[in-house]
Design a protein around this motif. Structure first.
Motif, PDB file in Angstrom:
ATOM      1  N   UNK A   4       7.612  -0.357   2.653  1.00 13.32           N
ATOM      2  CA  UNK A   4       6.772   0.641   3.176  1.00 13.32           C
ATOM      3  C   UNK A   4       5.686   0.784   2.188  1.00 13.32           C
ATOM      4  N   UNK A   5       4.348   0.864   2.488  1.00  8.61           N
ATOM      5  CA  UNK A   5       3.348   1.464   1.398  1.00  8.61           C
ATOM      6  C   UNK A   5       2.498   2.272   1.989  1.00  8.61           C
ATOM      7  N   UNK A   6       2.025   3.419   1.559  1.00 11.19           N
ATOM      8  CA  UNK A   6       1.057   4.344   2.123  1.00 11.19           C
ATOM      9  C   UNK A   6      -0.339   3.863   1.753  1.00 11.19           C
ATOM     10  N   UNK A   7      -1.238   4.753   1.891  1.00 12.53           N
ATOM     11  CA  UNK A   7      -2.578   4.731   1.660  1.00 12.53           C
ATOM     12  C   UNK A   7      -2.944   4.479   0.182  1.00 12.53           C
ATOM     13  N   UNK A  74      -0.208  -3.804  -6.230  1.00 15.67           N
ATOM     14  CA  UNK A  74       0.314  -2.751  -5.459  1.00 15.67           C
ATOM     15  C   UNK A  74      -0.542  -1.601  -4.958  1.00 15.67           C
ATOM     16  N   UNK A  75      -1.667  -1.402  -5.874  1.00 14.04           N
ATOM     17  CA  UNK A  75      -2.739  -0.451  -5.483  1.00 14.04           C
ATOM     18  C   UNK A  75      -3.716  -1.214  -4.632  1.00 14.04           C
ATOM     19  N   UNK A  76      -3.979  -2.297  -5.197  1.00 10.89           N
ATOM     20  CA  UNK A  76      -4.923  -3.250  -4.554  1.00 10.89           C
ATOM     21  C   UNK A  76      -4.770  -3.711  -3.201  1.00 10.89           C
ATOM     22  N   UNK A  77      -3.490  -3.805  -2.699  1.00 13.96           N
ATOM     23  CA  UNK A  77      -3.027  -4.069  -1.356  1.00 13.96           C
ATOM     24  C   UNK A  77      -3.212  -2.992  -0.402  1.00 13.96           C
ATOM     25  N   UNK A  78      -3.496  -1.708  -0.877  1.00 14.53           N
ATOM     26  CA  UNK A  78      -3.617  -0.672  -0.106  1.00 14.53           C
ATOM     27  C   UNK A  78      -4.985  -0.256   0.599  1.00 14.53           C
ATOM     28  N   UNK A  79      -5.943  -0.987  -0.214  1.00 12.36           N
ATOM     29  CA  UNK A  79      -7.402  -0.850  -0.005  1.00 12.36           C
ATOM     30  C   UNK A  79      -7.590  -1.602   1.406  1.00 12.36           C
ATOM     31  N   UNK A 146     -11.806 -15.492  -2.311  1.00 14.63           N
ATOM     32  CA  UNK A 146     -11.021 -14.907  -1.128  1.00 14.63           C
ATOM     33  C   UNK A 146     -11.608 -13.611  -0.700  1.00 14.63           C
ATOM     34  N   UNK A 147     -12.206 -13.698   0.583  1.00 18.74           N
ATOM     35  CA  UNK A 147     -12.697 -12.409   1.167  1.00 18.74           C
ATOM     36  C   UNK A 147     -11.602 -11.423   1.716  1.00 18.74           C
ATOM     37  N   UNK A 148     -10.405 -12.008   1.908  1.00 22.02           N
ATOM     38  CA  UNK A 148      -9.277 -11.431   2.332  1.00 22.02           C
ATOM     39  C   UNK A 148      -7.901 -12.053   1.916  1.00 22.02           C
ATOM     40  N   UNK A 149      -6.940 -11.234   2.172  1.00 19.58           N
ATOM     41  CA  UNK A 149      -5.665 -11.886   1.801  1.00 19.58           C
ATOM     42  C   UNK A 149      -5.142 -13.135   2.726  1.00 19.58           C
ATOM     43  N   UNK A 150      -4.613 -14.091   1.978  1.00 19.70           N
ATOM     44  CA  UNK A 150      -3.947 -15.236   2.956  1.00 19.70           C
ATOM     45  C   UNK A 150      -4.758 -16.631   2.817  1.00 19.70           C
ATOM     46  N   UNK A 151      -5.745 -17.014   2.278  1.00 19.13           N
ATOM     47  CA  UNK A 151      -6.245 -18.461   2.239  1.00 19.13           C
ATOM     48  C   UNK A 151      -5.439 -18.979   1.605  1.00 19.13           C
TER      49      UNK A 151
END
Length: 293
Positions: A4-7, A74-79, A146-151
């Motif tokens: 679980x991760x917040x803003x 960790x922080x990057x993924x919340x953006x 990459x423009x998004x997560x996942x490529x």
């Protein structure tokens, strides 16, 4: 780390509380790393009043994670992904870029879902012709972001007008592995999925290098054309001729311009585009005799 991760603001406040550091102390740690972030900006970030959006701010996040003893990303993924800067031009559909039936047939059998999520940074093609005037190999080196997560892959295409000879073999050199390969021999089209070693995170870059190699006799062509779907920082094309089969002329072209180019001492002609825009570009050549050998 919990699933679980917040803003971004929530996670930043929690991390600051755990470390027990004041904002001025965090700023000093960042300064020591050569990263400039003001106390006011840090305050805005932890309150949720603003989010990192500029290139320099995004680059500072990994250093902030280190200072706060957080796992990288960790922080990057919340953006939110919607903060990604919009493209400066409309990206053409692949079916529009490759409208011929043979091209569409091959493309539809490959996984192209990530293509528009990979920005091209640089692209370097080296085409080699032999003493028989035929194409022997093409080496391609690309840098993508990459423009998004996942490529996790990039689809590449090869086309040749000379269908009297077989299609080349795809070979992965660095940064990728060869995945699914599809061919349409009657149309002179082949496509392949280049699989990255792992999925990319948003903003992450990858360098891939691969080649097409003629297995027996290569195609006899009079030009090499690259269709650029997206803008890129740099495109470089080199065509290397065998010293026993030098062309009478070599011409660099785009959709609306062409110019004669000279060969260097290594019998290479080249074109280079910086801040390249979508469109068609390449090099064509002629031989002294009408029959092209």
């Amino acid at each position: 780390m919990s699933d679980a991760i917040g803003s971004f603001a929530d996670e930043l406040r929690l991390a600051i509380d755990r470390r027990g550091l004041g904002l001025e102390r965090i700023r000093d740690h960042l300064d020591q790393r050569g990263v400039s972030v003001s106390v006011a900006t840090l305050s805005y970030w932890q309150s949720g009043r603003s989010l990192p959006g500029r290139k320099a701010s995004i680059a500072a996040i990994s250093h902030l994670e280190d200072v706060l003893a957080l796992e990288r990303g960790h922080l990057r993924r919340t953006l939110p992904l919607t903060r990604e800067r919009p493209r400066r031009c409309v990206v053409r559909d692949l079916d529009d870029l490759w409208p011929d039936p043979g091209h569409a047939e091959v493309l539809h059998r490959l996984d192209t879902r990530w293509d528009a999520e990979l920005d091209r940074v640089t692209l370097h093609d080296v085409l080699r012709l032999g003493a028989d005037r035929r194409q022997h190999s093409l080496t391609v080196r690309q840098v993508m972001r990459a423009r998004s997560d996942g490529p996790d892959r990039r689809v590449v295409m090869h086309c040749q007008d000379d269908i009297s000879v077989g299609l080349p073999e795809f070979r992965a050199i660095q940064g990728c592995e060869l995945g699914r390969v599809e061919r349409s021999v009657e149309h002179g089209v082949a496509g392949a999925e280049l699989l990255f070693h792992r999925p990319l995170a948003r903003g992450e870059t990858v360098v891939v290098e691969y080649e097409f190699v003629a297995l027996d006799v290569g195609p006899l062509e009079s030009e090499y054309t690259r269709r650029l779907r997206m803008p890129m920082r740099e495109y470089l094309l080199q065509v290397e001729f065998h010293p026993d089969a030098l062309p009478a002329t070599a011409i660099a072209f785009t959709d609306d311009h062409e110019s004669v180019i000279d060969l260097d001492p290594s019998h290479r002609g080249h074109l280079a585009h910086t801040d390249a825009t979508p469109g068609t570009t390449g090099i064509r050549w002629t031989w002294d005799d009408v029959n092209n050998g």
